[in-house]
Write an enzyme that holds these catalytic residues in place. Structure first.
Site, mmCIF file in Angstrom:
data_model
loop_
_atom_site.group_PDB
_atom_site.id
_atom_site.type_symbol
_atom_site.label_atom_id
_atom_site.label_comp_id
_atom_site.label_asym_id
_atom_site.label_seq_id
_atom_site.Cartn_x
_atom_site.Cartn_y
_atom_site.Cartn_z
ATOM 1 N N ASN A 165 -2.215 19.035 -1.435
ATOM 2 C CA ASN A 165 -3.238 18.343 -0.652
ATOM 3 C C ASN A 165 -2.934 18.358 0.846
ATOM 4 O O ASN A 165 -3.807 18.693 1.665
ATOM 5 C CB ASN A 165 -3.384 16.909 -1.165
ATOM 6 C CG ASN A 165 -4.310 16.090 -0.305
ATOM 7 O OD1 ASN A 165 -3.874 15.375 0.601
ATOM 8 N ND2 ASN A 165 -5.608 16.219 -0.531
ATOM 9 N N LYS A 207 5.414 1.748 -3.062
ATOM 10 C CA LYS A 207 5.341 3.107 -3.619
ATOM 11 C C LYS A 207 5.609 3.030 -5.110
ATOM 12 O O LYS A 207 6.286 2.103 -5.569
ATOM 13 C CB LYS A 207 6.411 3.991 -2.974
ATOM 14 C CG LYS A 207 6.151 5.477 -3.126
ATOM 15 C CD LYS A 207 5.209 5.988 -2.053
ATOM 16 C CE LYS A 207 4.848 7.426 -2.217
ATOM 17 N NZ LYS A 207 4.100 7.909 -1.028
ATOM 18 N N THR A 240 -4.682 13.420 5.424
ATOM 19 C CA THR A 240 -3.266 13.568 5.796
ATOM 20 C C THR A 240 -3.065 14.851 6.598
ATOM 21 O O THR A 240 -2.421 14.846 7.660
ATOM 22 C CB THR A 240 -2.359 13.543 4.545
ATOM 23 O OG1 THR A 240 -2.734 12.441 3.734
ATOM 24 C CG2 THR A 240 -0.900 13.417 4.940
ATOM 25 N N SER A 246 -6.848 5.642 3.790
ATOM 26 C CA SER A 246 -6.892 4.778 2.604
ATOM 27 C C SER A 246 -7.270 3.351 3.006
ATOM 28 O O SER A 246 -8.053 2.683 2.322
ATOM 29 C CB SER A 246 -5.522 4.738 1.918
ATOM 30 O OG SER A 246 -5.337 5.858 1.085
ATOM 31 N N GLN A 273 7.291 3.776 3.933
ATOM 32 C CA GLN A 273 5.888 3.352 3.968
ATOM 33 C C GLN A 273 5.699 2.065 4.786
ATOM 34 O O GLN A 273 4.662 1.882 5.412
ATOM 35 C CB GLN A 273 5.405 3.162 2.524
ATOM 36 C CG GLN A 273 3.899 3.227 2.362
ATOM 37 C CD GLN A 273 3.351 4.646 2.282
ATOM 38 O OE1 GLN A 273 3.903 5.492 1.613
ATOM 39 N NE2 GLN A 273 2.258 4.905 2.973
ATOM 40 N N LYS A 287 5.494 3.269 8.412
ATOM 41 C CA LYS A 287 4.309 4.123 8.556
ATOM 42 C C LYS A 287 3.048 3.263 8.609
ATOM 43 O O LYS A 287 2.196 3.417 9.479
ATOM 44 C CB LYS A 287 4.237 5.080 7.361
ATOM 45 C CG LYS A 287 3.076 6.053 7.410
ATOM 46 C CD LYS A 287 2.843 6.759 6.070
ATOM 47 C CE LYS A 287 4.073 7.468 5.557
ATOM 48 N NZ LYS A 287 3.740 8.380 4.428
ATOM 49 N N LYS A 307 0.862 -1.193 0.000
ATOM 50 C CA LYS A 307 0.000 0.000 0.000
ATOM 51 C C LYS A 307 0.886 1.225 0.000
ATOM 52 O O LYS A 307 1.834 1.322 0.793
ATOM 53 C CB LYS A 307 -0.864 -0.010 1.279
ATOM 54 C CG LYS A 307 -1.843 1.151 1.355
ATOM 55 C CD LYS A 307 -3.109 0.873 0.585
ATOM 56 C CE LYS A 307 -3.926 2.117 0.285
ATOM 57 N NZ LYS A 307 -3.498 2.824 -0.956
ATOM 58 N N GLY A 311 -2.758 8.323 -4.143
ATOM 59 C CA GLY A 311 -2.148 9.580 -4.570
ATOM 60 C C GLY A 311 -0.864 9.896 -3.823
ATOM 61 O O GLY A 311 -0.527 9.280 -2.816
ATOM 62 N N ASP A 312 -0.131 10.849 -4.346
ATOM 63 C CA ASP A 312 1.046 11.445 -3.701
ATOM 64 C C ASP A 312 1.289 12.734 -4.497
ATOM 65 O O ASP A 312 0.361 13.217 -5.163
ATOM 66 C CB ASP A 312 2.260 10.485 -3.748
ATOM 67 C CG ASP A 312 3.394 10.946 -2.824
ATOM 68 O OD1 ASP A 312 3.287 10.733 -1.607
ATOM 69 O OD2 ASP A 312 4.367 11.537 -3.305
#
Ligand code: NDP
Ligand code: 2IT
Length: 444
Positions: free
Chosen positions: A240, A126, A209, A376, A111, A114, A90, A165-166
């Site tokens: 964002n 990622k 976020t 997410s 990630q 996290k 993810k 997204g990123d």
């Protein structure tokens, strides 16, 4: 040589020209030293650290698309499936001209920890491309996204790998990618998160976020005898994460006086006008000069500079290594007492050390910005049960998750004799769950 040092040297040697990946690995391994030393024999036998720093799979592919002039363009596509010990891969997709394999690996590595900290069953991954969405027409964005997904669809799925997204990837790009996935694979499933509300998206994912960053910051301040209300906050970025960090900071009674983009920054002593910022960035996709032109109290400056503004709390929300040692010195000199990272690894190692040594409360991105990926995962849950939850329900789960993350890392730091070192706490707490799952699953 200690096990940690051996593995770090191996990473540098085997992954040349990937400085961001080296930096992310170094920070994590340094924090883990005490945990590793306590279990060195078993970890060495199982090559646990070697496996942890080596992605399970790295996908590199060509992304050809046709621009509005009829010219064929070619970009590089990436998906790094780093670790699936605790759940399906993810993590987001970054679209920015600076993207290369080392950057995607640093992001994928971060990630893992996290996602573990969220307490939810998601592994680390990622992806992205060196495609630059700036200045492209909607048709060009769609052409790129369809070509990207034509290749990526072979490797992802609701139970295997779920991108989101990123930087440079928002609702528009996720929509085009979802459409192409469904068309090629013929399945309607939650293969991406950050989807629009009309086709399986979750309420509060857009805000998550930035809101999560403030929920965690509020808890960190509270546990250190301080209150976010009435404080002056500086924020970098205007995407964002920055927009919704700004909105939640204001709702909690703080005053946000800066935002930035890659060309300049705005100082607005009366407090950032979030509605205007959203209009400029989300609707017009314009530069911050337009914000300044429409707002008499705002001053626009070219280049970099938000960290020179006097503040109590600093929230870097743009990109990696945007806050260096000089910036950290300026923040400390101006009385800043807390930094929480909305972006991934925005603070250099030297800056982080300087802030910590000078008594600044410092929360790393893998904890502070985990609200996005946590929500997410809540979107994945809603897709699986084919239901959708109210904004309040998602937001209250998000808040609980962020408060729990803070206490988990605070407790881990205390348990290992590093009270107040939230970098160590986050890395240790994130690592232990993944290491346990990897050990239980044997040598894979
Ligand atoms: P956006 O694309 O929405 O916004 C990015 C912002 O950062 C823009 O203001 C952009 O300016 C600025 N920026 C990007 N690259 C640079 C650069 N090289 N130098 C200076 N400014 C730059 O992205 P997000 O807000 O989603 O992401 C921001 C950060 O937060 C990233 O580090 C991302 O990995 C991280 N993050 C994002 C999550 C999410 O859910 N979206 C979740 C967790 C972390 P410009 O428009 O001029 O390029
Ligand atoms: O860095 C991140 O955590 C993200 N870009 C969000 C990832 C996700 O899967 O929501």
């Amino acid at each position: 040589m200690s096990y940690v040092d051996e593995v770090y040297s191996m990473v540098v040697e085997k992954n040349p020209a990937q400085p961001e990946f080296h930096q992310a690995v170094k920070e994590v391994l340094e924090s883990l030293r005490v945990v590793i030393e306590a279990n060195e024999e078993a970890y060495r036998r199982d090559a646990l650290l070697e496996r942890l720093v080596t992605p399970e799979r790295q996908l590199l592919f060509r992304v050809p698309w046709v621009d509005d002039k009829g010219q064929v363009q070619v970009n590089n596509g990436y998906r790094v499936q780093f670790n699936s010990a605790i759940g399906p891969y993810k993590g987001g997709l970054r679209l920015h001209p600076s993207v290369n394999l080392g950057i995607i690996k640093f992001l994928g590595f971060e990630q893992i920890f996290k996602n573990s900290l969220t307490g939810l069953p998601i592994g680390g991954g990622k992806g992205g491309s060196d495609f630059d969405p700036k200045g492209k027409s909607d048709r060009e964005i769609m052409a790129f996204c369809q070509s990207f997904m034509t290749e990526l669809n072979k490797y992802i799925g609701a139970d295997t790998d779920v991108p989101a997204g990123d930087i440079g990837t928002g609702a528009r790009e996720i929509g085009y990618m979802f459409g192409q996935y469904k068309r090629i694979r013929g399945v309607y499933e939650g293969v991406l998160t950050g989807k629009g509300l009309s086709y399986g998206g979750s309420l509060a994912r857009t805000e998550a976020t930035g809101y999560g960053l403030l929920y965690l910051t509020e808890e960190m301040l509270k546990c250190n005898g301080k209150d976010i209300a009435g404080k002056t906050v500086v924020i970098s970025g205007s995407g964002n994460v920055a927009i919704y960090a700004c909105q939640k900071a204001q709702q909690l009674g703080a005053k946000v006086v800066t935002v930035s983009d890659s060309t300049g920054w705005v100082y607005d002593p009366e407090g950032i006008d979030v509605a205007l910022l959203k209009e400029v960035k989300e609707v017009k996709r314009a530069r911050l000069t337009e914000y300044a032109a429409a707002r008499p109290s705002a001053q626009y400056h070219d280049g970099k500079g938000v960290w020179t503004v006097k503040c109590d709390v600093a929230l870097p929300c743009a990109t990696q290594n945007e806050l260096d040692l000089e910036d950290a010195k300026a923040l400390v000199a101006n009385g800043c007492f807390a930094v929480a990272e909305g972006a991934n690894m925005p603070t250099t190692m030297e800056a982080t050390e300087y802030l910590q040594k000078n008594g600044v409360l410092f929360c790393p991105g893998k904890a502070a910005n985990a609200g996005g990926v946590a929500t997410s995962a809540l979107e994945m849950s809603q897709n699986s049960e084919r239901l959708s939850w109210t904004f309040e329900e998602v937001d209250s789960k998000l808040k609980n998750i962020m408060v729990n993350i803070f206490h988990n890392l605070d407790d881990a730091a205390k348990k290992y004799g590093m009270e107040g070192n939230y970098v160590a706490g986050a890395n240790i707490a994130g690592f232990l769950k993944v290491a346990d799952a990897m050990t239980a699953q044997g040598i894979v």
